[in-house]
Design a protein around this motif. Structure first.
Motif, PDB file in Angstrom:
ATOM      1  N   LEU A  99     -44.921 -20.553 -23.853  1.00 34.98           N
ATOM      2  CA  LEU A  99     -44.720 -21.650 -22.896  1.00 34.98           C
ATOM      3  C   LEU A  99     -43.245 -21.998 -22.752  1.00 34.98           C
ATOM      4  O   LEU A  99     -42.744 -22.215 -21.640  1.00 34.98           O
ATOM      5  CB  LEU A  99     -45.508 -22.881 -23.345  1.00 34.98           C
ATOM      6  CG  LEU A  99     -47.028 -22.823 -23.148  1.00 34.98           C
ATOM      7  CD1 LEU A  99     -47.697 -23.999 -23.838  1.00 34.98           C
ATOM      8  CD2 LEU A  99     -47.381 -22.814 -21.662  1.00 34.98           C
ATOM      9  N   GLY A 102     -41.329 -18.965 -21.208  1.00 31.87           N
ATOM     10  CA  GLY A 102     -41.709 -18.648 -19.832  1.00 31.87           C
ATOM     11  C   GLY A 102     -41.870 -17.161 -19.590  1.00 31.87           C
ATOM     12  O   GLY A 102     -41.569 -16.659 -18.511  1.00 31.87           O
ATOM     13  N   TRP A 172     -49.443 -19.446 -17.379  1.00 38.10           N
ATOM     14  CA  TRP A 172     -49.482 -20.485 -18.394  1.00 38.10           C
ATOM     15  C   TRP A 172     -50.894 -20.746 -18.912  1.00 38.10           C
ATOM     16  O   TRP A 172     -51.084 -21.364 -19.966  1.00 38.10           O
ATOM     17  CB  TRP A 172     -48.914 -21.792 -17.829  1.00 38.10           C
ATOM     18  CG  TRP A 172     -49.462 -22.154 -16.476  1.00 38.10           C
ATOM     19  CD1 TRP A 172     -48.910 -21.879 -15.261  1.00 38.10           C
ATOM     20  CD2 TRP A 172     -50.714 -22.807 -16.205  1.00 38.10           C
ATOM     21  NE1 TRP A 172     -49.716 -22.334 -14.236  1.00 38.10           N
ATOM     22  CE2 TRP A 172     -50.827 -22.898 -14.794  1.00 38.10           C
ATOM     23  CE3 TRP A 172     -51.724 -23.320 -17.004  1.00 38.10           C
ATOM     24  CZ2 TRP A 172     -51.940 -23.493 -14.178  1.00 38.10           C
ATOM     25  CZ3 TRP A 172     -52.835 -23.903 -16.393  1.00 38.10           C
ATOM     26  CH2 TRP A 172     -52.924 -23.991 -14.996  1.00 38.10           C
TER      27      TRP A 172
END
Length: 219
Positions: A99, A102, A172
């Motif tokens: 997270l 990215g 995500w």
């Protein structure tokens, strides 16, 4: 409980544990390989959960290999609880790294097929072992069946994350799903440590009378 019936339940648990170990070894190799290629933390975590499930099942196999499984139960429960916590720790660290960094995972057809198969297979193994463990009054067998059931939830969640990533580009979803599973693993680990998994076993009198429910009737 009659001695022959208890022996039958122990044999059934050993066979179910052996089947669980075999399936999870195959599952772990395929999932970790596919997850590494696709950089999917959820898929790698799924493969590691399979490794941890093997250690959990092995602890139960060790317990029931002895002449007095009840004496080994506390040790088996500690191993099972530790396997839950180890899974939660790894998945949390890797999910947060994904997270924050990215780094989106790639599409994995092999991963999707593997996880879909697990969604179908694992509930049957879990249900059969849970019934035998509850009837026998074995907290460790029931705890291991919960580990297998968690693998089912993990399969469904990872499948959702992989499909969302492949179809909609929601990269995500993969680490978010992993974090949710880590929370579930911690809860199950705590319950295993406390032995909060099972009711007392069923006792059968010589005249055929039953005392206790062995969890089979929902008590």
């Amino acid at each position: 409980m009659a001695a022959d019936h208890r022996a039958m339940l122990r044999r059934r648990i050993r066979w179910l544990v052996a089947a669980t170990i075999t399936y999870n070894v195959i599952e772990a190799v395929v999932a970790i390989t596919a997850g590494t290629i696709a950089s999917s933390v959820a898929l790698i975590g799924f493969g590691l959960d399979s490794v941890i499930e093997v250690s959990s099942a092995a602890a139960v196999a060790w317990q029931f290999a002895g002449p007095d499984p009840e004496r080994r139960e506390k040790v088996a429960l500690r191993v099972i609880a530790g396997s839950f916590f180890a899974l939660a720790a790894y998945v949390t660290v890797e999910a947060v790294r994904t997270l924050v960094g990215g780094d989106p995972p790639e599409h994995s057809t092999v991963g999707i097929v593997l996880v879909a198969i697990s969604v179908v297979v694992m509930p049957f193994l879990s249900r059969a072992q849970r019934r035998a463990g509850r009837e026998l009054g074995s907290a460790s067998a029931v705890a291991d069946s919960k580990q297998t059931l968690l693998c089912t939830y993990l399969s469904a969640a990872v499948l959702l994350g992989l499909v969302l990533n492949s179809a909609l580009g929601w990269w995500w979803a993969d680490p978010v799903v992993a974090l949710g599973l880590a929370a579930v693993a911690i809860r199950e680990g705590r319950q295993a440590l406390r032995g909060e998994t099972c009711c007392p076993p069923v006792h059968v009198d010589e005249d055929g009378g039953h005392h206790g429910c062995g969890c089979a009737d929902g008590c």
